[in-house]
Motif scaffolding. Structure first.
Motif, PDB file in Angstrom:
ATOM      1  N   ASN A  75       0.832  -1.207   0.000  1.00 35.71           N
ATOM      2  CA  ASN A  75       0.000   0.000   0.000  1.00 35.71           C
ATOM      3  C   ASN A  75       0.868   1.258   0.000  1.00 35.71           C
ATOM      4  O   ASN A  75       0.553   2.246  -0.677  1.00 35.71           O
ATOM      5  CB  ASN A  75      -0.926   0.010   1.212  1.00 35.71           C
ATOM      6  CG  ASN A  75      -2.073  -0.979   1.077  1.00 35.71           C
ATOM      7  OD1 ASN A  75      -2.451  -1.341  -0.029  1.00 35.71           O
ATOM      8  ND2 ASN A  75      -2.622  -1.410   2.186  1.00 35.71           N
ATOM      9  N   THR A  76       1.948   1.237   0.759  1.00 35.05           N
ATOM     10  CA  THR A  76       2.860   2.377   0.789  1.00 35.05           C
ATOM     11  C   THR A  76       3.480   2.608  -0.578  1.00 35.05           C
ATOM     12  O   THR A  76       3.568   3.746  -1.060  1.00 35.05           O
ATOM     13  CB  THR A  76       3.962   2.145   1.844  1.00 35.05           C
ATOM     14  OG1 THR A  76       3.355   1.969   3.126  1.00 35.05           O
ATOM     15  CG2 THR A  76       4.904   3.331   1.900  1.00 35.05           C
ATOM     16  N   TYR A  79       0.934   4.232  -2.908  1.00 37.42           N
ATOM     17  CA  TYR A  79       0.747   5.663  -2.686  1.00 37.42           C
ATOM     18  C   TYR A  79       1.953   6.457  -3.158  1.00 37.42           C
ATOM     19  O   TYR A  79       1.819   7.620  -3.580  1.00 37.42           O
ATOM     20  CB  TYR A  79       0.462   5.950  -1.210  1.00 37.42           C
ATOM     21  CG  TYR A  79      -1.005   5.899  -0.872  1.00 37.42           C
ATOM     22  CD1 TYR A  79      -1.801   7.032  -0.984  1.00 37.42           C
ATOM     23  CD2 TYR A  79      -1.600   4.717  -0.469  1.00 37.42           C
ATOM     24  CE1 TYR A  79      -3.156   6.991  -0.692  1.00 37.42           C
ATOM     25  CE2 TYR A  79      -2.961   4.665  -0.170  1.00 37.42           C
ATOM     26  CZ  TYR A  79      -3.731   5.803  -0.293  1.00 37.42           C
ATOM     27  OH  TYR A  79      -5.065   5.760  -0.003  1.00 37.42           O
ATOM     28  N   LEU A  82       1.281   6.906  -6.774  1.00 37.24           N
ATOM     29  CA  LEU A  82       0.242   7.921  -6.979  1.00 37.24           C
ATOM     30  C   LEU A  82       0.812   9.325  -6.794  1.00 37.24           C
ATOM     31  O   LEU A  82       0.423  10.263  -7.516  1.00 37.24           O
ATOM     32  CB  LEU A  82      -0.917   7.687  -6.003  1.00 37.24           C
ATOM     33  CG  LEU A  82      -1.822   6.484  -6.288  1.00 37.24           C
ATOM     34  CD1 LEU A  82      -2.867   6.345  -5.190  1.00 37.24           C
ATOM     35  CD2 LEU A  82      -2.491   6.629  -7.647  1.00 37.24           C
ATOM     36  N   TYR A  83       1.715   9.477  -5.849  1.00 35.76           N
ATOM     37  CA  TYR A  83       2.351  10.788  -5.651  1.00 35.76           C
ATOM     38  C   TYR A  83       3.165  11.168  -6.884  1.00 35.76           C
ATOM     39  O   TYR A  83       3.122  12.308  -7.355  1.00 35.76           O
ATOM     40  CB  TYR A  83       3.241  10.757  -4.416  1.00 35.76           C
ATOM     41  CG  TYR A  83       4.199  11.931  -4.362  1.00 35.76           C
ATOM     42  CD1 TYR A  83       3.726  13.230  -4.201  1.00 35.76           C
ATOM     43  CD2 TYR A  83       5.563  11.729  -4.496  1.00 35.76           C
ATOM     44  CE1 TYR A  83       4.599  14.302  -4.163  1.00 35.76           C
ATOM     45  CE2 TYR A  83       6.449  12.798  -4.462  1.00 35.76           C
ATOM     46  CZ  TYR A  83       5.957  14.082  -4.295  1.00 35.76           C
ATOM     47  OH  TYR A  83       6.826  15.136  -4.274  1.00 35.76           O
ATOM     48  N   ALA A 144      -0.882  14.783  -2.262  1.00 33.26           N
ATOM     49  CA  ALA A 144      -0.524  13.401  -2.572  1.00 33.26           C
ATOM     50  C   ALA A 144       0.705  12.955  -1.787  1.00 33.26           C
ATOM     51  O   ALA A 144       0.782  11.810  -1.334  1.00 33.26           O
ATOM     52  CB  ALA A 144      -0.281  13.254  -4.072  1.00 33.26           C
ATOM     53  N   GLN A 147      -0.315  12.272   1.792  1.00 32.96           N
ATOM     54  CA  GLN A 147      -1.050  11.016   1.866  1.00 32.96           C
ATOM     55  C   GLN A 147      -0.087   9.835   1.817  1.00 32.96           C
ATOM     56  O   GLN A 147      -0.261   8.839   2.524  1.00 32.96           O
ATOM     57  CB  GLN A 147      -2.064  10.924   0.722  1.00 32.96           C
ATOM     58  CG  GLN A 147      -3.252  11.865   0.856  1.00 32.96           C
ATOM     59  CD  GLN A 147      -4.216  11.427   1.948  1.00 32.96           C
ATOM     60  OE1 GLN A 147      -4.007  10.456   2.646  1.00 32.96           O
ATOM     61  NE2 GLN A 147      -5.301  12.181   2.112  1.00 32.96           N
ATOM     62  N   TYR A 148       0.920   9.948   0.969  1.00 31.98           N
ATOM     63  CA  TYR A 148       1.939   8.884   0.929  1.00 31.98           C
ATOM     64  C   TYR A 148       2.651   8.778   2.278  1.00 31.98           C
ATOM     65  O   TYR A 148       2.853   7.662   2.802  1.00 31.98           O
ATOM     66  CB  TYR A 148       2.958   9.164  -0.175  1.00 31.98           C
ATOM     67  CG  TYR A 148       4.288   8.512   0.085  1.00 31.98           C
ATOM     68  CD1 TYR A 148       4.459   7.132  -0.053  1.00 31.98           C
ATOM     69  CD2 TYR A 148       5.378   9.265   0.512  1.00 31.98           C
ATOM     70  CE1 TYR A 148       5.674   6.532   0.212  1.00 31.98           C
ATOM     71  CE2 TYR A 148       6.592   8.673   0.784  1.00 31.98           C
ATOM     72  CZ  TYR A 148       6.738   7.312   0.627  1.00 31.98           C
ATOM     73  OH  TYR A 148       7.939   6.718   0.911  1.00 31.98           O
ATOM     74  N   THR A 151       0.584   7.023   4.749  1.00 28.19           N
ATOM     75  CA  THR A 151       0.561   5.583   4.518  1.00 28.19           C
ATOM     76  C   THR A 151       1.860   4.939   4.983  1.00 28.19           C
ATOM     77  O   THR A 151       1.866   3.829   5.531  1.00 28.19           O
ATOM     78  CB  THR A 151       0.327   5.289   3.029  1.00 28.19           C
ATOM     79  OG1 THR A 151      -0.818   6.020   2.581  1.00 28.19           O
ATOM     80  CG2 THR A 151       0.092   3.808   2.799  1.00 28.19           C
ATOM     81  N   GLU A 152       2.978   5.638   4.778  1.00 26.98           N
ATOM     82  CA  GLU A 152       4.263   5.114   5.239  1.00 26.98           C
ATOM     83  C   GLU A 152       4.299   5.022   6.760  1.00 26.98           C
ATOM     84  O   GLU A 152       4.804   4.046   7.327  1.00 26.98           O
ATOM     85  CB  GLU A 152       5.383   6.018   4.719  1.00 26.98           C
ATOM     86  CG  GLU A 152       6.723   5.340   4.561  1.00 26.98           C
ATOM     87  CD  GLU A 152       7.538   5.325   5.843  1.00 26.98           C
ATOM     88  OE1 GLU A 152       8.559   4.631   5.890  1.00 26.98           O
ATOM     89  OE2 GLU A 152       7.150   6.018   6.806  1.00 26.98           O
ATOM     90  N   GLN A 281       0.939   9.613  11.458  1.00 22.33           N
ATOM     91  CA  GLN A 281      -0.043   9.394  10.400  1.00 22.33           C
ATOM     92  C   GLN A 281      -1.156  10.437  10.475  1.00 22.33           C
ATOM     93  O   GLN A 281      -1.556  11.012   9.452  1.00 22.33           O
ATOM     94  CB  GLN A 281      -0.634   7.993  10.516  1.00 22.33           C
ATOM     95  CG  GLN A 281      -1.685   7.682   9.459  1.00 22.33           C
ATOM     96  CD  GLN A 281      -2.324   6.311   9.661  1.00 22.33           C
ATOM     97  OE1 GLN A 281      -2.006   5.602  10.625  1.00 22.33           O
ATOM     98  NE2 GLN A 281      -3.209   5.919   8.771  1.00 22.33           N
ATOM     99  N   GLN A 285      -2.033  13.326   7.616  1.00 20.07           N
ATOM    100  CA  GLN A 285      -3.372  13.467   7.054  1.00 20.07           C
ATOM    101  C   GLN A 285      -3.896  14.889   7.251  1.00 20.07           C
ATOM    102  O   GLN A 285      -4.598  15.431   6.394  1.00 20.07           O
ATOM    103  CB  GLN A 285      -4.316  12.456   7.704  1.00 20.07           C
ATOM    104  CG  GLN A 285      -4.042  11.024   7.285  1.00 20.07           C
ATOM    105  CD  GLN A 285      -4.856  10.007   8.052  1.00 20.07           C
ATOM    106  OE1 GLN A 285      -5.357  10.295   9.143  1.00 20.07           O
ATOM    107  NE2 GLN A 285      -4.996   8.807   7.504  1.00 20.07           N
TER     108      GLN A 285
END
Length: 465
Positions: A75-76, A79, A82-83, A144, A147-148, A151-152, A281, A285
């Motif tokens: 998942n990390t 993301y 996506l970034y 973005a 958000q990454y 997730t990290e 986290q 966010q």
């Protein structure tokens, strides 16, 4: 052409303005720190925290094979990609292409009155770019990235939780093995007492009631033995699931040794909570929501797009690249928002409300973290006293049993006194193991509550590719 390039250069020079609100970390709604009785060294990473080599090996296997941790890592990475996708919009897009068309026109639509076939072929490079004058694209890129990073941080939280879960499963396995061992020893004592009571009954010095009491004690121990054997096997299965594979036969818990924190400094400040993955986290966010406000603000301003191309064009495919077939285009466009039925303002209000919600979540996460540490610290202190008191009680109970056993064997006391001593000793042994397990588990919980030790690192921005 030179004027067009100059216009692009000017737009690039003035682009990059940001409408993202200045970020300021919210004040922590908790006390400045905790009162810790004794000074010690700061917490270390799990490799230093857990002294049992076998447990360290099990944790290492879990970090390599656990499926939940693998999902978090994937998942990390997703993301991060996506970034990179969002950040790419800050740069012009260049593409090469070839286009060709042939069109037949009927005679009724031509000046000559005869049908015609027209051909057109182009080949070249096309460029498109949104000039980010008001920082809309840059704000989305910042969102973005945050958000990454969130997730990290979540991935590191999964890792810390996994280490704690493996340690707790290992400690539970140790405790159940210890309970199984004392149950076997207690069963042997009960069986010996039953044998002596039965012999006394056979010669007329013991009653049938005493025989039945001795028998029920044996049967009760047999029930406990079956229960602890089941728990030991289930503990092994639970640990295998956490590790992600079957444990090697060589990895087996030894005698219980209490887990002690590597050290907590006196007057521990609440700033250490910032290192907790869940707190990080929540803050990332919050930063993402803050960046989204900048994108929503930029939507109120004009957007400028530049498109162009350079290449060759011809009506004959065979002469597409001949001299004199060069062409170029430059098509700037500007879009000014005039009427969107309140959509832009509603989107901005939504972004601001979401930021307020993220602030509340961040503060709530801090408050939860503070309580977990506070509970762990007070439990650490009281468990020390509890285990010490239970150890003293066990010693006294052992002396009571030894004395009752001697008096019963010489006929001074009845079997009732010995049975009571046996039961109290077994209960005291069980309770001491339970207290030691609770003390060790609390140390692991406190270690997790403090963020997993000083080895926890801050996440980094993904590299461009």
């Amino acid at each position: 052409m030179k004027r067009a390039l100059l216009a692009v250069a000017i737009c690039a020079a003035v682009s990059g303005c940001s409408l993202i609100p200045d970020y300021k970390r919210p004040e922590a709604p908790v006390a400045a720190g905790w009162n810790v009785a004794e000074a010690a060294q700061p917490l270390q990473g799990w490799e230093e925290f857990f002294s049992d080599p076998a447990l360290r090996q099990v944790i290492g296997l879990a970090l390599e094979n656990n499926r939940d941790l693998r999902v978090a890592a994937l998942n990390t990475q997703a993301y991060a990609e996506l970034y990179r996708v969002q950040r790419s919009e800050l740069s012009p897009s260049v593409g090469a292409g070839f286009n060709g068309s042939r069109t037949r026109m009927p005679g009724s639509m031509t000046s000559s009155g005869k049908h015609e076939i027209n051909s057109q072929y182009t080949s070249g490079l096309g460029v498109s770019w949104e000039v980010d004058l008001f920082g809309r694209v840059r704000s989305l890129s910042e969102q973005a990235m945050q958000q990454y990073l969130a997730t990290e941080a979540a991935q590191r939280g999964v890792q810390v939780s996994l280490v704690a879960s493996v340690a707790n499963a290992w400690l539970t396995w140790q405790a159940d093995e210890a309970l199984l061992q004392i149950t076997r020893e207690t069963l042997k004592n009960y069986e010996e007492s039953l044998r002596l009571t039965q012999r006394s009954f056979d010669v007329g010095t013991a009653s049938a009631l005493e025989v039945r009491q001795a028998t029920t004690a044996v049967q009760s121990a047999q029930v406990n033995l079956a229960r602890y054997r089941r728990q030991v096997e289930q503990d092994r299965n639970a640990l295998n699931q956490l590790v992600g594979q079957s444990l090697p036969a060589s990895l087996h818990p030894t005698a219980m040794t209490p887990v002690q924190l590597a050290g907590i400094p006196a007057g521990l400040p609440s700033e250490v909570l910032i290192q907790r993955p869940d707190v990080q986290q929540a803050e990332f966010q919050l930063k993402a929501a803050n960046a989204n406000i900048g994108a929503a603000r930029a939507a109120f301003f004009p957007s400028i797009s530049l498109t162009g191309g350079v290449g060759s064009a011809s009506n004959d495919l065979g002469r597409l690249f001949d001299s004199g077939s060069d062409y170029w285009t430059f098509s700037p466009s500007i879009t000014l928002p005039i009427f969107y039925a309140g959509r832009l303002r509603a989107n901005l209000s939504y972004s601001e409300l979401m930021k307020d919600a993220r602030v509340a979540e961040y503060e709530g996460t801090l408050q939860k973290a503070f309580r977990e540490v506070a509970d762990g610290l007070i439990a650490q202190e009281t468990y020390t006293d509890q285990v010490k008191a239970q150890s003293d009680l066990l010693q006294t109970t052992q002396e009571y049993y030894d004395l009752a056993n001697r008096r019963y064997r010489v006929g001074v006391d009845s079997y009732i006194v010995l049975l009571d001593a046996q039961r109290q000793l077994f209960a005291a042994q069980q309770q001491l193991i339970a207290d030691r397990l609770a003390q060790s588990v609390n140390a692991v919980v406190l270690y997790k509550a403090l963020g997993g030790g000083s080895s926890a690192r801050s996440p980094e921005q993904p590299a461009a590719q």
